[in-house]
Motif scaffolding. Sequence first.
Motif, PDB file in Angstrom:
ATOM      1  N   SER A   1      -5.135  14.210   6.680  1.00 43.05           N
ATOM      2  CA  SER A   1      -6.412  13.231   6.660  1.00 43.05           C
ATOM      3  C   SER A   1      -7.203  14.112   5.369  1.00 43.05           C
ATOM      4  CB  SER A   1      -7.130  13.281   7.815  1.00 43.05           C
ATOM      5  OG  SER A   1      -6.498  12.474   8.852  1.00 43.05           O
ATOM      6  N   ALA A   2      -6.813  15.040   4.738  1.00 47.53           N
ATOM      7  CA  ALA A   2      -7.442  15.903   3.736  1.00 47.53           C
ATOM      8  C   ALA A   2      -7.174  15.022   2.535  1.00 47.53           C
ATOM      9  CB  ALA A   2      -7.114  17.160   3.269  1.00 47.53           C
ATOM     10  N   ASP A   3      -8.154  15.110   1.501  1.00 47.88           N
ATOM     11  CA  ASP A   3      -7.973  14.546   0.162  1.00 47.88           C
ATOM     12  C   ASP A   3      -7.010  14.977  -0.666  1.00 47.88           C
ATOM     13  OD1 ASP A   3      -8.535  12.862  -2.076  1.00 47.88           O
ATOM     14  OD2 ASP A   3     -10.265  14.088  -2.718  1.00 47.88           O
ATOM     15  N   LEU A   4      -5.509  14.709  -0.293  1.00 46.43           N
ATOM     16  CA  LEU A   4      -4.463  15.478  -0.914  1.00 46.43           C
ATOM     17  C   LEU A   4      -3.850  14.343  -1.881  1.00 46.43           C
ATOM     18  CD1 LEU A   4      -2.413  16.386   2.094  1.00 46.43           C
ATOM     19  CD2 LEU A   4      -3.958  17.698   0.729  1.00 46.43           C
ATOM     20  N   ASP A   5      -2.997  14.841  -2.866  1.00 45.16           N
ATOM     21  CA  ASP A   5      -2.535  14.238  -4.061  1.00 45.16           C
ATOM     22  C   ASP A   5      -1.106  13.974  -3.837  1.00 45.16           C
ATOM     23  OD1 ASP A   5      -1.747  12.911  -6.363  1.00 45.16           O
ATOM     24  OD2 ASP A   5      -3.000  14.185  -7.582  1.00 45.16           O
ATOM     25  N   GLY A   6      -0.648  12.775  -3.871  1.00 45.64           N
ATOM     26  CA  GLY A   6       0.728  12.406  -3.606  1.00 45.64           C
ATOM     27  C   GLY A   6       1.279  11.334  -4.470  1.00 45.64           C
ATOM     28  N   ARG A   7       0.542  11.251  -5.872  1.00 48.07           N
ATOM     29  CA  ARG A   7       0.831  10.155  -6.559  1.00 48.07           C
ATOM     30  C   ARG A   7       2.320   9.823  -7.164  1.00 48.07           C
ATOM     31  NH1 ARG A   7      -2.223  12.890 -11.788  1.00 48.07           N
ATOM     32  NH2 ARG A   7      -3.034  14.117 -10.112  1.00 48.07           N
ATOM     33  N   TYR A   8       3.168  10.933  -6.864  1.00 49.09           N
ATOM     34  CA  TYR A   8       4.601  10.727  -7.187  1.00 49.09           C
ATOM     35  C   TYR A   8       5.421  10.150  -6.068  1.00 49.09           C
ATOM     36  CZ  TYR A   8       2.888  13.331 -11.130  1.00 49.09           C
ATOM     37  OH  TYR A   8       2.212  13.670 -12.120  1.00 49.09           O
ATOM     38  N   GLY A   9       4.708   9.955  -4.859  1.00 49.25           N
ATOM     39  CA  GLY A   9       5.396   9.302  -3.737  1.00 49.25           C
ATOM     40  C   GLY A   9       6.588  10.522  -3.307  1.00 49.25           C
ATOM     41  N   GLY A  10       7.419   9.863  -2.587  1.00 47.73           N
ATOM     42  CA  GLY A  10       8.396  10.604  -1.735  1.00 47.73           C
ATOM     43  C   GLY A  10       9.516  11.158  -2.668  1.00 47.73           C
ATOM     44  N   ASP A  11      10.180  12.166  -2.600  1.00 44.48           N
ATOM     45  CA  ASP A  11      11.554  12.452  -2.994  1.00 44.48           C
ATOM     46  C   ASP A  11      12.575  11.701  -1.908  1.00 44.48           C
ATOM     47  OD1 ASP A  11      10.146  13.834  -5.140  1.00 44.48           O
ATOM     48  OD2 ASP A  11      10.346  15.738  -4.150  1.00 44.48           O
ATOM     49  N   CYS A  12      13.171  10.784  -2.626  1.00 44.84           N
ATOM     50  CA  CYS A  12      14.350  10.065  -1.904  1.00 44.84           C
ATOM     51  C   CYS A  12      15.305  10.814  -1.802  1.00 44.84           C
ATOM     52  CB  CYS A  12      14.431   8.671  -2.477  1.00 44.84           C
ATOM     53  SG  CYS A  12      15.418   7.555  -1.226  1.00 44.84           S
TER      54      CYS A  12
ATOM     55  N   VAL B   1       6.307  17.094   3.951  1.00 51.08           N
ATOM     56  CA  VAL B   1       6.539  16.638   5.172  1.00 51.08           C
ATOM     57  C   VAL B   1       7.600  15.861   5.063  1.00 51.08           C
ATOM     58  CG1 VAL B   1       4.949  14.905   4.989  1.00 51.08           C
ATOM     59  CG2 VAL B   1       5.386  15.800   7.231  1.00 51.08           C
ATOM     60  N   ASN B   2       8.532  15.901   5.872  1.00 53.99           N
ATOM     61  CA  ASN B   2       9.787  14.978   5.965  1.00 53.99           C
ATOM     62  C   ASN B   2       9.034  13.373   6.406  1.00 53.99           C
ATOM     63  OD1 ASN B   2      11.445  16.907   5.597  1.00 53.99           O
ATOM     64  ND2 ASN B   2      12.167  16.982   7.434  1.00 53.99           N
ATOM     65  N   ALA B   3       9.458  12.482   5.520  1.00 55.61           N
ATOM     66  CA  ALA B   3       8.945  11.258   5.563  1.00 55.61           C
ATOM     67  C   ALA B   3       9.914  10.099   5.633  1.00 55.61           C
ATOM     68  CB  ALA B   3       7.956  10.985   4.656  1.00 55.61           C
ATOM     69  N   LEU B   4       9.640   8.861   5.899  1.00 58.46           N
ATOM     70  CA  LEU B   4      10.233   7.584   5.945  1.00 58.46           C
ATOM     71  C   LEU B   4       9.662   6.656   5.390  1.00 58.46           C
ATOM     72  CD1 LEU B   4      11.777   7.311   9.509  1.00 58.46           C
ATOM     73  CD2 LEU B   4      12.899   8.362   7.531  1.00 58.46           C
ATOM     74  N   TRP B   5      10.130   5.649   4.490  1.00 60.21           N
ATOM     75  CA  TRP B   5       9.442   4.473   3.800  1.00 60.21           C
ATOM     76  C   TRP B   5      10.024   3.534   3.909  1.00 60.21           C
ATOM     77  CZ3 TRP B   5      10.411   9.282   1.733  1.00 60.21           C
ATOM     78  CH2 TRP B   5      10.978   9.384   0.532  1.00 60.21           C
ATOM     79  N   PHE B   6       9.469   2.289   3.465  1.00 59.26           N
ATOM     80  CA  PHE B   6      10.097   1.001   2.938  1.00 59.26           C
ATOM     81  C   PHE B   6       9.494   0.816   1.560  1.00 59.26           C
ATOM     82  CE2 PHE B   6       9.765   0.265   7.826  1.00 59.26           C
ATOM     83  CZ  PHE B   6      10.997   0.085   7.932  1.00 59.26           C
ATOM     84  N   ARG B   7      10.522   0.298   0.665  1.00 59.01           N
ATOM     85  CA  ARG B   7      10.043  -0.279  -0.683  1.00 59.01           C
ATOM     86  C   ARG B   7      10.876  -1.523  -0.700  1.00 59.01           C
ATOM     87  NH1 ARG B   7       6.926   2.790   0.515  1.00 59.01           N
ATOM     88  NH2 ARG B   7       5.810   4.479  -0.655  1.00 59.01           N
TER      89      ARG B   7
ATOM     90  N   ARG C   1       0.850  -1.366   0.160  1.00 63.43           N
ATOM     91  CA  ARG C   1      -0.046   0.014   0.183  1.00 63.43           C
ATOM     92  C   ARG C   1       0.982   1.082  -0.087  1.00 63.43           C
ATOM     93  NH1 ARG C   1      -4.959   0.109  -0.195  1.00 63.43           N
ATOM     94  NH2 ARG C   1      -5.355   1.655   1.781  1.00 63.43           N
ATOM     95  N   LYS C   2       2.124   1.242  -0.218  1.00 60.81           N
ATOM     96  CA  LYS C   2       3.160   2.344  -0.055  1.00 60.81           C
ATOM     97  C   LYS C   2       3.012   3.328   0.888  1.00 60.81           C
ATOM     98  CE  LYS C   2       3.948   1.310  -5.017  1.00 60.81           C
ATOM     99  NZ  LYS C   2       3.841   2.115  -6.353  1.00 60.81           N
ATOM    100  N   PRO C   3       3.092   2.741   2.196  1.00 57.22           N
ATOM    101  CA  PRO C   3       2.662   3.603   3.309  1.00 57.22           C
ATOM    102  C   PRO C   3       3.919   4.422   3.610  1.00 57.22           C
ATOM    103  CG  PRO C   3       3.279   1.493   3.981  1.00 57.22           C
ATOM    104  CD  PRO C   3       3.216   1.306   2.747  1.00 57.22           C
ATOM    105  N   PHE C   4       3.652   5.507   4.319  1.00 52.90           N
ATOM    106  CA  PHE C   4       4.789   6.500   4.824  1.00 52.90           C
ATOM    107  C   PHE C   4       4.620   6.827   6.114  1.00 52.90           C
ATOM    108  CE2 PHE C   4       4.046   7.507   0.418  1.00 52.90           C
ATOM    109  CZ  PHE C   4       5.269   7.699  -0.117  1.00 52.90           C
ATOM    110  N   ALA C   5       5.861   7.124   6.968  1.00 55.15           N
ATOM    111  CA  ALA C   5       5.798   7.528   8.438  1.00 55.15           C
ATOM    112  C   ALA C   5       6.331   9.329   8.428  1.00 55.15           C
ATOM    113  CB  ALA C   5       6.668   6.693   9.256  1.00 55.15           C
TER     114      ALA C   5
END
Length: 138
Positions: A78-89, A38-44, A11-15
């Motif tokens: 929680s708003a209906d935000l778009d982030g379709r490109y994922g995080g900038d690693c 926002v700064n984020a961490l994630w696993f792929r 589900r491509k989650p982010f912390a």
Amino acid sequence: MIRETRFLISRKPFAVDLDTLTGRQAGGIDRITFSGSVNALWFRRQSGVTRACLGTLKLWSHYLPQPLNLDDPHAVLSADLDGRYGGDCEGRWDGERYWGAQEPDVQQQHLAILRPMLANYPEIPDGYDGWWTFQEPR
């Protein structure tokens, strides 16, 4: 975004670090636009190898029905935000190899986060809020 109670890498989650959430909104009577990050961490996972990643998650919406409370990070996320490109690693660790910054001090800062993150997979790293995803609930 949707905050999930369990971790599913598919589900491509982010912390996220709630203290780093920034954004601005504009608009009028019929629509509000939002742009933030926002700064984020994630696993792929790629080719069977799990990677811990860190970077910036860009957030936006071209249409919101009402203004967001920018003082409430959970309300913004929680708003209906778009982030379709994922995080900038900005840095990635797979247990053997680091990819990211060229400056040794920045590499060490990244690895201080990424090494324990990967070692404790799939736990939410300390100081972060998760797991957040852009995918619709199943």
